[in-house]
Design a protein around this motif. Structure first.
Motif, PDB file in Angstrom:
ATOM      1  N   ALA A 284       0.829  -1.203   0.000  1.00 17.12           N
ATOM      2  CA  ALA A 284       0.000   0.000   0.000  1.00 17.12           C
ATOM      3  C   ALA A 284       0.861   1.249   0.000  1.00 17.12           C
ATOM      4  O   ALA A 284       2.031   1.220   0.351  1.00 17.12           O
ATOM      5  CB  ALA A 284      -0.911  -0.006   1.222  1.00 17.12           C
ATOM      6  N   ASN A 285       0.255   2.337  -0.399  1.00 16.22           N
ATOM      7  CA  ASN A 285       0.954   3.612  -0.451  1.00 16.22           C
ATOM      8  C   ASN A 285       0.700   4.357   0.856  1.00 16.22           C
ATOM      9  O   ASN A 285      -0.335   4.971   1.059  1.00 16.22           O
ATOM     10  CB  ASN A 285       0.436   4.411  -1.656  1.00 16.22           C
ATOM     11  CG  ASN A 285       1.206   5.693  -1.830  1.00 16.22           C
ATOM     12  OD1 ASN A 285       2.259   5.855  -1.213  1.00 16.22           O
ATOM     13  ND2 ASN A 285       0.672   6.598  -2.621  1.00 16.22           N
ATOM     14  N   ILE A 286       1.639   4.270   1.772  1.00 17.82           N
ATOM     15  CA  ILE A 286       1.466   4.852   3.101  1.00 17.82           C
ATOM     16  C   ILE A 286       2.267   6.150   3.185  1.00 17.82           C
ATOM     17  O   ILE A 286       3.401   6.198   2.719  1.00 17.82           O
ATOM     18  CB  ILE A 286       1.952   3.865   4.179  1.00 17.82           C
ATOM     19  CG1 ILE A 286       1.111   2.593   4.119  1.00 17.82           C
ATOM     20  CG2 ILE A 286       1.877   4.470   5.576  1.00 17.82           C
ATOM     21  CD1 ILE A 286       1.728   1.430   4.816  1.00 17.82           C
ATOM     22  N   PRO A 287       1.683   7.199   3.770  1.00 16.01           N
ATOM     23  CA  PRO A 287       2.435   8.448   3.911  1.00 16.01           C
ATOM     24  C   PRO A 287       3.740   8.206   4.667  1.00 16.01           C
ATOM     25  O   PRO A 287       3.751   7.392   5.600  1.00 16.01           O
ATOM     26  CB  PRO A 287       1.521   9.347   4.743  1.00 16.01           C
ATOM     27  CG  PRO A 287       0.212   8.690   4.780  1.00 16.01           C
ATOM     28  CD  PRO A 287       0.346   7.291   4.324  1.00 16.01           C
ATOM     29  N   PRO A 288       4.813   8.887   4.296  1.00 15.74           N
ATOM     30  CA  PRO A 288       6.118   8.593   4.891  1.00 15.74           C
ATOM     31  C   PRO A 288       6.144   8.729   6.410  1.00 15.74           C
ATOM     32  O   PRO A 288       6.858   8.000   7.077  1.00 15.74           O
ATOM     33  CB  PRO A 288       7.063   9.607   4.235  1.00 15.74           C
ATOM     34  CG  PRO A 288       6.193  10.575   3.534  1.00 15.74           C
ATOM     35  CD  PRO A 288       4.920   9.900   3.239  1.00 15.74           C
ATOM     36  N   THR A 289       5.351   9.651   6.971  1.00 19.91           N
ATOM     37  CA  THR A 289       5.388   9.813   8.428  1.00 19.91           C
ATOM     38  C   THR A 289       4.802   8.590   9.140  1.00 19.91           C
ATOM     39  O   THR A 289       5.124   8.336  10.291  1.00 19.91           O
ATOM     40  CB  THR A 289       4.582  11.045   8.860  1.00 19.91           C
ATOM     41  OG1 THR A 289       3.400  11.083   8.088  1.00 19.91           O
ATOM     42  CG2 THR A 289       5.359  12.311   8.675  1.00 19.91           C
ATOM     43  N   PHE A 290       3.916   7.876   8.454  1.00 23.46           N
ATOM     44  CA  PHE A 290       3.257   6.738   9.098  1.00 23.46           C
ATOM     45  C   PHE A 290       3.953   5.417   8.832  1.00 23.46           C
ATOM     46  O   PHE A 290       3.557   4.396   9.368  1.00 23.46           O
ATOM     47  CB  PHE A 290       1.798   6.641   8.635  1.00 23.46           C
ATOM     48  CG  PHE A 290       0.880   7.532   9.414  1.00 23.46           C
ATOM     49  CD1 PHE A 290       0.345   7.104  10.615  1.00 23.46           C
ATOM     50  CD2 PHE A 290       0.560   8.785   8.952  1.00 23.46           C
ATOM     51  CE1 PHE A 290      -0.495   7.908  11.340  1.00 23.46           C
ATOM     52  CE2 PHE A 290      -0.283   9.606   9.668  1.00 23.46           C
ATOM     53  CZ  PHE A 290      -0.816   9.173  10.869  1.00 23.46           C
ATOM     54  N   LYS A 291       4.946   5.416   7.966  1.00 25.17           N
ATOM     55  CA  LYS A 291       5.600   4.166   7.570  1.00 25.17           C
ATOM     56  C   LYS A 291       6.158   3.421   8.776  1.00 25.17           C
ATOM     57  O   LYS A 291       6.669   4.024   9.708  1.00 25.17           O
ATOM     58  CB  LYS A 291       6.735   4.457   6.590  1.00 25.17           C
ATOM     59  CG  LYS A 291       6.263   4.481   5.165  1.00 25.17           C
ATOM     60  CD  LYS A 291       7.220   3.729   4.234  1.00 25.17           C
ATOM     61  CE  LYS A 291       6.578   3.534   2.888  1.00 25.17           C
ATOM     62  NZ  LYS A 291       6.756   4.673   1.994  1.00 25.17           N
ATOM     63  N   GLY A 292       6.057   2.104   8.729  1.00 22.48           N
ATOM     64  CA  GLY A 292       6.665   1.291   9.781  1.00 22.48           C
ATOM     65  C   GLY A 292       5.762   1.125  10.987  1.00 22.48           C
ATOM     66  O   GLY A 292       4.619   0.696  10.862  1.00 22.48           O
ATOM     67  N   VAL A 293       6.263   1.497  12.150  1.00 22.69           N
ATOM     68  CA  VAL A 293       5.536   1.217  13.393  1.00 22.69           C
ATOM     69  C   VAL A 293       4.239   2.019  13.556  1.00 22.69           C
ATOM     70  O   VAL A 293       3.224   1.458  13.962  1.00 22.69           O
ATOM     71  CB  VAL A 293       6.463   1.420  14.604  1.00 22.69           C
ATOM     72  CG1 VAL A 293       5.773   0.945  15.870  1.00 22.69           C
ATOM     73  CG2 VAL A 293       7.756   0.676  14.414  1.00 22.69           C
ATOM     74  N   PRO A 294       4.231   3.338  13.251  1.00 21.70           N
ATOM     75  CA  PRO A 294       2.984   4.083  13.495  1.00 21.70           C
ATOM     76  C   PRO A 294       1.764   3.465  12.821  1.00 21.70           C
ATOM     77  O   PRO A 294       0.727   3.288  13.476  1.00 21.70           O
ATOM     78  CB  PRO A 294       3.288   5.464  12.917  1.00 21.70           C
ATOM     79  CG  PRO A 294       4.754   5.604  13.029  1.00 21.70           C
ATOM     80  CD  PRO A 294       5.310   4.240  12.821  1.00 21.70           C
ATOM     81  N   ILE A 295       1.884   3.084  11.579  1.00 25.04           N
ATOM     82  CA  ILE A 295       0.710   2.516  10.895  1.00 25.04           C
ATOM     83  C   ILE A 295       0.348   1.174  11.505  1.00 25.04           C
ATOM     84  O   ILE A 295      -0.833   0.817  11.610  1.00 25.04           O
ATOM     85  CB  ILE A 295       0.946   2.418   9.361  1.00 25.04           C
ATOM     86  CG1 ILE A 295      -0.373   2.116   8.628  1.00 25.04           C
ATOM     87  CG2 ILE A 295       1.963   1.361   9.002  1.00 25.04           C
ATOM     88  CD1 ILE A 295      -1.309   3.279   8.600  1.00 25.04           C
ATOM     89  N   ALA A 296       1.362   0.434  11.982  1.00 22.00           N
ATOM     90  CA  ALA A 296       1.076  -0.841  12.635  1.00 22.00           C
ATOM     91  C   ALA A 296       0.220  -0.620  13.878  1.00 22.00           C
ATOM     92  O   ALA A 296      -0.694  -1.389  14.171  1.00 22.00           O
ATOM     93  CB  ALA A 296       2.379  -1.539  13.014  1.00 22.00           C
ATOM     94  N   PHE A 297       0.516   0.466  14.594  1.00 20.96           N
ATOM     95  CA  PHE A 297      -0.277   0.770  15.782  1.00 20.96           C
ATOM     96  C   PHE A 297      -1.718   1.088  15.423  1.00 20.96           C
ATOM     97  O   PHE A 297      -2.652   0.657  16.097  1.00 20.96           O
ATOM     98  CB  PHE A 297       0.336   1.947  16.541  1.00 20.96           C
ATOM     99  CG  PHE A 297       1.241   1.509  17.637  1.00 20.96           C
ATOM    100  CD1 PHE A 297       0.726   1.237  18.891  1.00 20.96           C
ATOM    101  CD2 PHE A 297       2.587   1.331  17.406  1.00 20.96           C
ATOM    102  CE1 PHE A 297       1.550   0.808  19.902  1.00 20.96           C
ATOM    103  CE2 PHE A 297       3.415   0.907  18.419  1.00 20.96           C
ATOM    104  CZ  PHE A 297       2.904   0.646  19.662  1.00 20.96           C
ATOM    105  N   ILE A 298      -1.879   1.867  14.333  1.00 20.32           N
ATOM    106  CA  ILE A 298      -3.242   2.231  13.931  1.00 20.32           C
ATOM    107  C   ILE A 298      -4.012   0.967  13.554  1.00 20.32           C
ATOM    108  O   ILE A 298      -5.170   0.784  13.953  1.00 20.32           O
ATOM    109  CB  ILE A 298      -3.206   3.209  12.729  1.00 20.32           C
ATOM    110  CG1 ILE A 298      -2.333   4.417  13.047  1.00 20.32           C
ATOM    111  CG2 ILE A 298      -4.604   3.610  12.318  1.00 20.32           C
ATOM    112  CD1 ILE A 298      -2.952   5.507  13.810  1.00 20.32           C
ATOM    113  N   VAL A 299      -3.359   0.070  12.825  1.00 17.88           N
ATOM    114  CA  VAL A 299      -4.030  -1.169  12.423  1.00 17.88           C
ATOM    115  C   VAL A 299      -4.373  -2.002  13.656  1.00 17.88           C
ATOM    116  O   VAL A 299      -5.473  -2.540  13.776  1.00 17.88           O
ATOM    117  CB  VAL A 299      -3.138  -1.975  11.450  1.00 17.88           C
ATOM    118  CG1 VAL A 299      -3.729  -3.344  11.198  1.00 17.88           C
ATOM    119  CG2 VAL A 299      -2.983  -1.228  10.152  1.00 17.88           C
ATOM    120  N   ALA A 300      -3.426  -2.073  14.606  1.00 18.35           N
ATOM    121  CA  ALA A 300      -3.692  -2.818  15.832  1.00 18.35           C
ATOM    122  C   ALA A 300      -4.883  -2.216  16.569  1.00 18.35           C
ATOM    123  O   ALA A 300      -5.706  -2.941  17.127  1.00 18.35           O
ATOM    124  CB  ALA A 300      -2.459  -2.806  16.733  1.00 18.35           C
TER     125      ALA A 300
END
Lengths: 316, 304, 204
Positions: A284-300
């Motif tokens: 997916a095309n994720i904004p650079p600030t959210f890449k990696g752990v932050p987006i994982a937290f949102i999904v969790a």
């Protein structure tokens, strides 16, 4: 190559769990059970005179903890073949508690001592409800927020997630059983409750070390696959939270086993779900600030939101 | 080999050191912990009775606990009530009733009221007083509050199932069994949802509900009326919302026969608390009636 | 090998560069679980600070007598001892706060951050340096927990430290347990954004 091994282990575990169920169910002759929230059904082994059974005054029903407070029976209905009696009550019963039904006088022979039935929900159902509760309703990752470090660390790949989950479940069950024995037979009798933390973490380390050594010798292939996760298990707070909960809730052996299985299974489930989502997310095309752990937290967080739907689920 | 010996030696020393530290901390803190827990409980009891602090309670105020035991003897099950002896006496009395509430017997128990606060001491003294192979199982305790020799209120500590786990609460009843106050001691409901049961605007709703009302009220999902909410929040504290004590009492009296307004998003928690409180009140009133009757008929002197 | 950093550098390193929550992504469980108010964050922060400082000092004091093969068990034993002590002290003197934190105090024993600092820092450095490093890490954890608590308390209940500041409750969502995940994710993204913007500005 690994798959047959998993399956054999799972199958063996399942057989071990189901065997006692069959043995127990066969032994009961006359039994009593709840029906709905305000009825109790008695199944009688030898049908007696319907007159005495149909009289509500002949029954005394109370909760086991409160034997002095009798719950008035509104109606006693004898079935046509005289094998069951349905007692109905005005208000709802607290079906979580064990109830006692005493049959005062069987109209046929008056000298007979009163007969008492215990009415409770099936114990196996209760055990299963502990398992399902730890697995879904109180999932350790999504509703108790434990074990997150390892959860985020090992949920990038499905293969890793499975390996971690299975290793974790095995260590969890073994260490929880040992902790239970230690707590019930050493810490509690000698009032050493304050040593809980030290003893439990020591037992976990011991289990990890033992599994490590045994696996290395017995099955080097399996060790190659799972060895790396063993070290991570110690850093997971679920592994120490479960023994602490067992001690707090005074669970017995089987209940403890179920909680440990549920906790391990719940962790495996959470890891698997998360890793599936994260594998997709790479595309997916994720904004650079959210890449990696932050987006994982949102999904969790979204998973946690979904798991909130299980809360209040009542089984058995 | 030498290596292993050093390792074992050092580990042993480390374990002994750690054990000494923890043991020391345990000895130092345990007394304080018990003391603080007791103090906290007394504080809660007094605030439920309407006294702001331990100091403001009058000296004539006395709390007498009644411990209830389930006794399993040869003849079946019986209920034992461990009561404090008459004023001036050191021992306690165990009054035994059968399951239907008829008087069975009375046994003196050599235990001072102070020592009776500890469950282990009671557990040792009661079987000794009963004799034979009768077994006693602790059930619960209730506290009778007197002021100047007159019964003022009853305090009932209780535990009932909530939405997630058990909720521990303390209930205060007036002499006519209307509710004087409710305090939630421990709960593990979800914060923001069921966790709101500890808020004044929920727990104060039970205040002033009569025994008759308590028997039949339910839980409604309609929103809490604004003036009632303000009255509930102002009750028993620094009055926010600009309501005087009389206004609060008036509004509360107005709603005293009405159903409990459920918390938003936590109807099950609200219902659990209502059911739990109802069961506590009903069981207590039933048992106290039987006990009082037995005490009167047998002319057993008690300080309350 | 001794570190050449001053005590101030060691402390700020723990709070900013190697913040346990936002940078190292360790000890996330309490960050999600009980960061609903500033006070909770502060209390747990104090407990972690205490355990970290005492364990760091203990290990660095005994670093020469700890056999390298039983390094990890010794760390675990040290941490568990101090956790037990702080657990008992809190239970005795602050029962109300202790009840709120529940099982999390005991779970400090499994916090990866503490073991990691012992392994990476305390077992090599002097007692003073380990002390300041422990203080830095503890404060960093406390800072992370309190800033999360601040956001969640302000947005969820409209209060700070229990004092009403907004007068209304903007978003109940933030108090609900699962919002911890969203909150941590959003704050991490926020810090990333600042860092990216800073780098871009530097390059230009």
């Amino acid at each position: 190559m690994m798959a047959p091994n998993y399956r054999r282990i799972l199958l063996l575990l399942l057989c071990g769990l189901l065997l006692p169920v069959a043995a127990r169910a066969a032994g009961l002759a006359a039994k009593a059970s709840f029906k709905g929230t305000n009825e109790i059904v008695l199944s009688l082994a030898n049908p007696a005179d319907a007159k005495g059974l149909g009289d509500p005054a002949n029954y005394r029903v109370s909760e086991e903890q409160n034997p002095d407070i009798s719950l008035p029976v509104a109606q006693a209905l004898v079935s046509a073949d005289r094998s069951t009696v349905t007692l109905s009550f005005k208000g709802p019963l607290n079906t979580r508690l064990t109830h006692l039904v005493t049959l005062h006088q069987r109209a046929t022979n008056k000298g007979q001592a009163p007969e008492t039935f215990r009415v409770s929900k099936s114990y196996w159902g209760y055990l299963l409800s502990i398992l399902v509760s730890a697995l879904l309703i109180n999932n350790f990752v999504f509703t108790k927020y434990l074990g997150l470090c390892v959860f985020f660390g090992t949920s990038k790949r499905k293969a890793t997630a499975k390996g971690m989950g299975i290793t974790f479940t095995i260590v969890m069950v073994v260490s929880a059983i040992m902790s239970w024995f230690f707590y019930q037979y050493i810490l509690k009798p000698y009032q050493l409750g304050f040593l809980q933390v030290v003893i439990f973490i020591g037992l976990v380390s011991l289990t990890v070390q033992a599994v490590d050594t045994v696996l290395r010798k017995v099955n080097p292939t399996l060790f190659k696959a799972f060895g790396v996760y063993l070290v991570l298990v110690i850093a997971n707070c679920v592994i120490i939270a479960v023994p602490l909960m067992l001690a707090d809730n005074e669970y017995n052996f089987l209940e403890s086993l179920m909680l440990a299985l549920g906790a391990g299974g719940g962790f495996l489930l959470a890891l698997y779900l998360m890793s599936s989502a994260r594998e997709r997310m790479e595309l997916a095309n994720i904004p650079p600030t959210f890449k990696g752990v932050p987006i994982a937290f949102i999904v969790a967080g979204q998973f946690a939101l979904a798991f909130l739907g299980f809360s209040g689920l009542k089984l058995f | 080999m030498k290596d292993i010996l050093t390792i074992i030696f050092r580990l042993t020393v480390a374990c002994l050191l750690a054990g000494a530290i923890m043991g020391g901390a345990f000895v130092l803190t345990n007394q304080a912990k018990r003391h603080n827990a007791e103090l906290n409980e007394r504080q809660v009891m007094l605030s439920l009775l309407g006294y702001a602090s331990v100091k403001s309670a009058p000296a004539s105020l006395k709390l007498y606990p009644i411990y209830r035991y389930l006794i399993t003897a040869k003849g079946g099950e019986e209920i034992g009530y461990l009561l404090p002896g008459e004023a001036g006496e050191a021992g306690m009395t165990l009054v035994i009733l059968d399951l239907d509430g008829k008087f069975v017997g009375q046994r003196p128990v050599t235990l001072s009221p102070e020592a009776a606060k500890e469950e282990t001491k009671r557990a040792a003294a009661i079987p000794a007083a009963l004799g034979g192979d009768a077994k006693a199982r602790y059930a619960d305790q209730t506290i009778v509050v007197t002021e100047g020799g007159q019964r003022l209120a009853y305090l009932l500590p209780g535990r009932f199932p909530g939405f997630k786990t058990f909720i521990t609460a303390m209930l205060a009843l007036n002499q006519d069994f209307s509710i004087r106050g409710l305090e939630i001691m421990e709960s593990e409901e979800d914060p923001g949802l069921g966790g709101e049961i500890v808020q004044k605007y929920f727990k104060n709703q039970f205040k002033a509900k009569t025994l008759e009302a308590m028997r039949k009220i339910g839980v409604v999902k309609t929103p809490l009326p604004d003036e009632y909410r303000r009255a509930l929040e102002a009750d028993g504290g620094t009055g926010s919302g600009g309501l005087s004590a009389e206004q609060v009492a008036k509004i509360e009296a107005e709603y005293s026969g009405k159903d409990i307004y459920a918390l938003t998003g936590a109807t099950i928690s609200s219902r659990s608390v209502t059911e739990g409180v109802r069961a506590m009140v009903q069981k207590f009133v039933y048992r106290l009636g039987l006990l009082d009757q037995a005490l009167k008929e047998q002319k057993i002197a008690v300080p309350f | 090998m001794a570190t050449d950093k001053t005590s101030l550098q060691l402390v700020t390193n723990g709070i900013l560069n190697e913040n346990p929550i936002f940078r190292l992504v360790l000890s996330m469980c309490p960050a999600v679980g009980i960061s609903t108010t500033v006070m909770n964050g502060f209390m747990l922060g104090v407990a972690v600070l205490f355990v970290q400082v005492f364990s760091s000092c203990t290990i660095s004091l005994f670093k020469n007598v700890i056999h390298p093969r039983i390094r990890i068990p010794t760390y675990t034993l040290t941490i568990a001892t101090w956790v037990t002590v702080i657990d008992m002290v809190l239970a005795a003197y602050m029962p109300a706060a202790y009840a709120k934190m529940g099982i999390f105090i005991k779970l400090i024993v499994a916090f990866a951050i503490i073991t990691m600092r012992l392994e990476m820092f305390a077992c090599k450095e002097s007692v003073t340096a380990s002390f300041w490093d422990g203080v830095g890490m503890g404060l960093g954890f406390m800072f992370g927990m309190m800033s999360l608590g601040l956001v969640r308390e302000l947005l969820g209940q409209g209060t700070i430290l229990g004092h009403d500041v907004l007068g209304f409750k903007p978003l109940l969502f933030f108090v609900l347990p699962f919002a911890g995940f969203f909150c941590v994710g959003l704050m991490m993204a926020f810090f990333n954004y600042i860092e990216l913007a800073y780098r871009r500005a530097k390059r230009a």
